[in-house]
Design a protein around this motif. Structure first.
Motif, mmCIF file in Angstrom:
data_model
loop_
_atom_site.group_PDB
_atom_site.id
_atom_site.type_symbol
_atom_site.label_atom_id
_atom_site.label_comp_id
_atom_site.label_asym_id
_atom_site.label_seq_id
_atom_site.Cartn_x
_atom_site.Cartn_y
_atom_site.Cartn_z
ATOM 1 N N THR A 118 0.950 -1.081 0.087
ATOM 2 C CA THR A 118 0.088 0.035 0.041
ATOM 3 C C THR A 118 0.960 1.260 0.056
ATOM 4 O OG1 THR A 118 -1.658 -1.146 1.207
ATOM 5 C CG2 THR A 118 -1.784 1.323 1.321
ATOM 6 N N LYS A 119 2.088 1.380 0.752
ATOM 7 C CA LYS A 119 2.963 2.365 0.752
ATOM 8 C C LYS A 119 3.287 2.576 -0.540
ATOM 9 C CE LYS A 119 6.910 1.528 2.010
ATOM 10 N NZ LYS A 119 8.194 1.321 1.291
ATOM 11 N N GLU A 120 3.734 1.638 -1.140
ATOM 12 C CA GLU A 120 4.511 1.731 -2.762
ATOM 13 C C GLU A 120 3.231 2.063 -3.609
ATOM 14 O OE1 GLU A 120 7.540 1.405 -3.350
ATOM 15 O OE2 GLU A 120 8.169 1.022 -1.471
ATOM 16 N N ALA A 121 2.226 1.787 -3.629
ATOM 17 C CA ALA A 121 1.141 2.154 -4.629
ATOM 18 C C ALA A 121 0.712 3.887 -4.214
ATOM 19 C CB ALA A 121 -0.119 1.385 -4.248
ATOM 20 N N LEU A 122 0.652 4.184 -2.805
ATOM 21 C CA LEU A 122 0.502 5.543 -2.672
ATOM 22 C C LEU A 122 1.699 6.397 -3.007
ATOM 23 C CD1 LEU A 122 -1.277 7.658 -1.552
ATOM 24 C CD2 LEU A 122 -0.391 6.974 0.956
ATOM 25 N N LYS A 123 2.834 5.794 -2.900
ATOM 26 C CA LYS A 123 3.869 6.588 -3.038
ATOM 27 C C LYS A 123 3.947 6.783 -4.678
ATOM 28 C CE LYS A 123 9.093 5.770 -3.626
ATOM 29 N NZ LYS A 123 10.044 4.758 -3.589
ATOM 30 N N TYR A 124 3.812 5.758 -5.235
ATOM 31 C CA TYR A 124 3.510 6.248 -7.105
ATOM 32 C C TYR A 124 2.439 7.140 -7.454
ATOM 33 C CZ TYR A 124 3.604 5.234 -11.826
ATOM 34 O OH TYR A 124 3.618 5.604 -13.201
ATOM 35 N N VAL A 125 1.530 6.995 -7.038
ATOM 36 C CA VAL A 125 0.366 7.974 -7.416
ATOM 37 C C VAL A 125 0.763 9.239 -7.178
ATOM 38 C CG1 VAL A 125 -1.258 5.884 -7.778
ATOM 39 C CG2 VAL A 125 -1.391 7.250 -5.676
ATOM 40 N N LEU A 126 1.188 9.348 -5.816
ATOM 41 C CA LEU A 126 1.451 10.837 -5.270
ATOM 42 C C LEU A 126 2.721 11.357 -6.107
ATOM 43 C CD1 LEU A 126 0.852 10.570 -1.608
ATOM 44 C CD2 LEU A 126 -0.395 11.662 -3.156
ATOM 45 N N SER A 127 3.558 10.555 -6.543
ATOM 46 C CA SER A 127 4.854 11.147 -7.031
ATOM 47 C C SER A 127 4.487 11.533 -8.612
ATOM 48 C CB SER A 127 5.879 10.008 -7.261
ATOM 49 O OG SER A 127 5.500 8.953 -8.110
ATOM 50 N N GLN A 128 3.312 11.230 -8.972
ATOM 51 C CA GLN A 128 2.822 11.461 -10.624
ATOM 52 C C GLN A 128 2.325 12.947 -10.189
ATOM 53 O OE1 GLN A 128 3.958 9.633 -13.013
ATOM 54 N NE2 GLN A 128 4.860 8.659 -11.263
ATOM 55 N N GLN A 129 2.024 13.463 -8.750
ATOM 56 C CA GLN A 129 1.364 14.690 -8.769
ATOM 57 C C GLN A 129 2.602 15.811 -8.015
ATOM 58 O OE1 GLN A 129 -2.532 14.737 -7.409
ATOM 59 N NE2 GLN A 129 -2.905 12.579 -7.891
ATOM 60 N N GLY A 130 3.591 15.169 -7.487
ATOM 61 C CA GLY A 130 4.441 16.226 -6.773
ATOM 62 C C GLY A 130 5.727 15.337 -6.150
ATOM 63 N N LYS A 131 6.723 16.109 -5.747
ATOM 64 C CA LYS A 131 7.855 15.410 -5.071
ATOM 65 C C LYS A 131 7.216 14.689 -3.939
ATOM 66 C CE LYS A 131 12.579 16.255 -3.585
ATOM 67 N NZ LYS A 131 13.808 17.288 -3.597
ATOM 68 N N THR A 132 7.615 13.214 -3.884
ATOM 69 C CA THR A 132 7.220 12.505 -2.843
ATOM 70 C C THR A 132 8.412 11.648 -2.351
ATOM 71 O OG1 THR A 132 4.915 12.235 -4.057
ATOM 72 C CG2 THR A 132 5.536 10.570 -2.445
ATOM 73 N N HIS A 133 8.344 11.611 -1.002
ATOM 74 C CA HIS A 133 9.361 11.039 -0.182
ATOM 75 C C HIS A 133 8.451 9.795 0.654
ATOM 76 C CE1 HIS A 133 13.098 10.365 2.164
ATOM 77 N NE2 HIS A 133 12.329 10.344 3.138
ATOM 78 N N ALA A 134 9.158 8.650 0.621
ATOM 79 C CA ALA A 134 8.814 7.385 1.342
ATOM 80 C C ALA A 134 9.539 6.525 2.048
ATOM 81 C CB ALA A 134 7.792 6.596 0.348
ATOM 82 N N SER A 135 9.444 5.794 2.901
ATOM 83 C CA SER A 135 9.957 4.612 3.599
ATOM 84 C C SER A 135 10.666 3.939 2.404
ATOM 85 C CB SER A 135 9.264 3.779 4.461
ATOM 86 O OG SER A 135 8.478 4.738 5.380
ATOM 87 N N PRO A 136 11.948 3.877 2.503
ATOM 88 C CA PRO A 136 12.613 2.539 1.622
ATOM 89 C C PRO A 136 12.421 1.297 2.236
ATOM 90 C CG PRO A 136 14.239 3.674 2.776
ATOM 91 C CD PRO A 136 12.984 4.190 3.343
ATOM 92 N N ALA A 137 12.148 0.427 1.047
ATOM 93 C CA ALA A 137 11.940 -1.135 1.552
ATOM 94 C C ALA A 137 10.726 -1.153 2.950
ATOM 95 C CB ALA A 137 13.530 -1.745 2.031
ATOM 96 N N SER A 138 11.385 -1.805 3.874
ATOM 97 C CA SER A 138 10.523 -1.937 4.800
ATOM 98 C C SER A 138 11.233 -1.143 6.048
ATOM 99 C CB SER A 138 10.241 -3.263 5.472
ATOM 100 O OG SER A 138 9.358 -4.005 4.575
ATOM 101 N N PHE A 139 11.447 0.234 6.096
ATOM 102 C CA PHE A 139 12.212 0.918 6.913
ATOM 103 C C PHE A 139 10.745 1.285 7.992
ATOM 104 C CE2 PHE A 139 16.726 2.464 5.788
ATOM 105 C CZ PHE A 139 16.806 1.253 5.264
ATOM 106 N N ASN A 140 10.560 0.526 8.855
ATOM 107 C CA ASN A 140 9.394 0.772 9.539
ATOM 108 C C ASN A 140 9.569 0.726 11.060
ATOM 109 O OD1 ASN A 140 9.108 -1.880 10.001
ATOM 110 N ND2 ASN A 140 7.481 -2.338 8.551
ATOM 111 N N ASN A 141 10.532 0.585 11.452
ATOM 112 C CA ASN A 141 10.949 0.214 12.664
ATOM 113 C C ASN A 141 11.667 1.393 13.465
ATOM 114 O OD1 ASN A 141 13.513 -0.075 11.896
ATOM 115 N ND2 ASN A 141 13.591 -1.962 12.469
ATOM 116 N N HIS A 142 12.220 1.218 14.809
ATOM 117 C CA HIS A 142 12.716 2.177 15.610
ATOM 118 C C HIS A 142 13.995 3.055 14.961
ATOM 119 C CE1 HIS A 142 15.159 -1.337 16.427
ATOM 120 N NE2 HIS A 142 16.305 -0.492 16.970
ATOM 121 N N TRP A 143 14.636 2.352 14.050
ATOM 122 C CA TRP A 143 15.773 2.911 13.186
ATOM 123 C C TRP A 143 15.438 3.438 11.821
ATOM 124 C CZ3 TRP A 143 16.706 0.344 9.234
ATOM 125 C CH2 TRP A 143 16.873 -1.102 9.068
#
Length: 480
Positions: free
Chosen positions: A118-143
């Motif tokens: 879901t993160k990757e899909a949202l990242k893609y569609v938003l990136s078509q509308q403006g500069k978008t930054h997202a968590s790489p891979a599964s960078f979803n923890n305390h670091w």
């Protein structure tokens, strides 16, 4: 192309409370000296079994512009040192400073399954509308979360952050750093049950994602999930009034009317934000369809172009390890087979979703549907029964052959009908050669299992036979 500066020496020192004598700039953040890019700030984290300080000089030699350390011993160029009291605490402070200086509209995503896709899909569609930054891979923890925040460009318009957890209390401090405008929970099911009494406790832990929202923020929930009401109630208790939902239920704000699942994606008819939409997402499977509604809900909530986002979903395909579909040469060279690479992780819900996708994928003439299933980890006392019960969907959905991989998959080996049972293997390595020998032209092969059982090694071995350009094989494989 020249990378934009993320941090000057002065700004990084101010943000972290550290000291530096240099005048360096950093264009990226890294914690792995083996993956350092030119211009990075390397952060020497410490853990029970590692110490990044041992590799600080190697990071500089690899092109890092500076290193953040709590001990500068062994580093030749002291002007490239950012000295801090504690590197993990300093990373968190750097992430908080990165968020504070940003005006990006940010979405935070959690859930038992579907977070990364879901993160990757949202990242893609938003990136078509403006500069978008997202968590790489599964960078979803305390670091991973503070690294993603510290890497947030000053001029980003949108941000998409994935936040995960294995235990209660892990999401709250992370989402308070992220401070999203929108919080999405994809669903709550029995994942990581080894660490929770029941699913209700998992839902309570996922609801921590609301802790980072202001009261004018938006919560987006799965209306079809049994924990919807408990989650919505918790959001209301925190003073959040904008609660939206997606699903098949008639009251859903983002409601699915119909989906046609084909080999290369899913055609969707839905009502989103009060308007009827028809769109195609390049990912096959009911779980992708529902999560596409969540994506569009997030787009609407942050004020981006909903219709354009729906159109752009056609270009979204499953990430590697999460449903990516490839056509591969047979080991003997006499034909091809289709590989569904869903090897990144597994729990009972995502396993069922993967088996459904396999059942909906049409083999070539004479081909079979083959499931290579690795064991599911962190299921606690229910593990034995949950593995044994997999024979029900495999039989009901008419999967032709099943390879069971890992110690716990011995339970499936016991319950699976003999005509479907291709064997039980203790390790992924043990299964590779039997699978390769068994393959036929036109087969469709799903590989899925928990990360720790390493069924990704099977994927790598199959890919080594040669990935074929899909544009030349669609009709040959008899795909819809």
């Amino acid at each position: 192309m020249t990378k934009a500066v993320l941090w000057t020496a002065k700004d990084a020192a101010t943000a972290t409370g550290g000291k530096t004598t240099g005048d360096w700039t950093a264009t990226g953040i890294s914690i792995d000296s083996r993956k350092v890019s030119e211009g990075d700030l390397f952060i020497a984290l410490k853990g029970p079994n590692f110490d990044g300080h041992k590799f600080a000089q190697a990071a500089l030699d690899a092109g890092a512009h500076a290193v953040m350390v709590s001990d500068a011993g062994g580093i030749a160029d002291k002007d490239k040192v950012l000295l801090v009291d504690d590197t993990m605490a300093a990373l968190e402070r750097l992430g908080i400073a990165g968020r504070k200086r940003s005006n990006a509209k940010i979405v935070a995503i959690t859930g038992s399954v579907g977070k990364t896709g879901t993160k990757e899909a949202l990242k893609y569609v938003l990136s078509q509308q403006g500069k978008t930054h997202a968590s790489p891979a599964s960078f979803n923890n305390h670091w991973g979360v503070p690294i993603t925040l510290a890497s947030l460009p000053k001029d980003a318009e949108f941000g998409v952050f994935e936040i995960g957890m294995n235990h209660p209390g892990e999401i709250s401090p992370l989402v308070k750093m992220v401070k999203p405008a929108v919080a999405l929970i994809t669903t709550v099911v029995g994942a990581h049950t080894e660490f929770f009494k029941d699913e209700a406790e998992i839902a309570k832990a996922k609801a921590e994602i609301f802790d980072g929202l202001d009261t004018d923020g938006t919560v987006i929930l799965n209306r079809d999930n049994m924990h919807y009401f408990a989650l919505a109630r918790r959001a209301k208790e925190l003073g959040i009034s904008k609660i939206r939902c997606f699903g098949t239920d008639a009251v859903s704000d983002y409601r699915l009317f119909e989906a046609n699942i084909v080999t290369d994606g899913s055609a969707v008819r839905a009502r989103v934000g009060g308007r009827d939409l028809e769109y195609f997402i390049g990912c096959p499977g009911e779980h992708w369809v529902l999560n596409s509604l969540a994506v569009l809900g997030c787009v609407e909530a942050i004020g981006a172009d909903l219709v354009r986002a729906a159109q752009d979903l056609a270009d979204v395909t499953p990430p590697s390890g999460r449903g990516e579909t490839l056509v591969i040469n047979l080991p003997n060279g006499n034909g091809t087979f289709t590989l569904i690479d869903d090897a990144y992780n597994a729990n009972p819900t995502s396993m069922m979703a993967g088996i459904k996708v396999l059942s909906q994928t049409k083999p070539g003439e004479g081909g079979r549907r083959i499931a290579v299933l690795g064991e599911m980890r962190e299921l606690g006392d229910s593990a034995v029964q949950m593995h044994a019960d997999l024979h029900h969907p495999l039989t009901a959905l008419d999967i032709d052959r099943v390879y069971a991989v890992g110690p716990m998959m011995a339970e499936l080996d016991k319950t699976l009908p003999a005509e479907r049972n291709a064997g039980h293997f203790a390790t992924a390595e043990d299964a590779i050669e039997p699978i390769k020998v068994d393959l036929r032209d036109g087969d469709v092969v799903l590989v899925k299992g928990s990360l720790g059982i390493y069924v990704s090694k099977i994927v790598s071995a199959l890919k080594s036979c040669g990935v074929v350009d899909p544009s030349t094989t669609a009709t040959e494989q008899g795909q819809d």
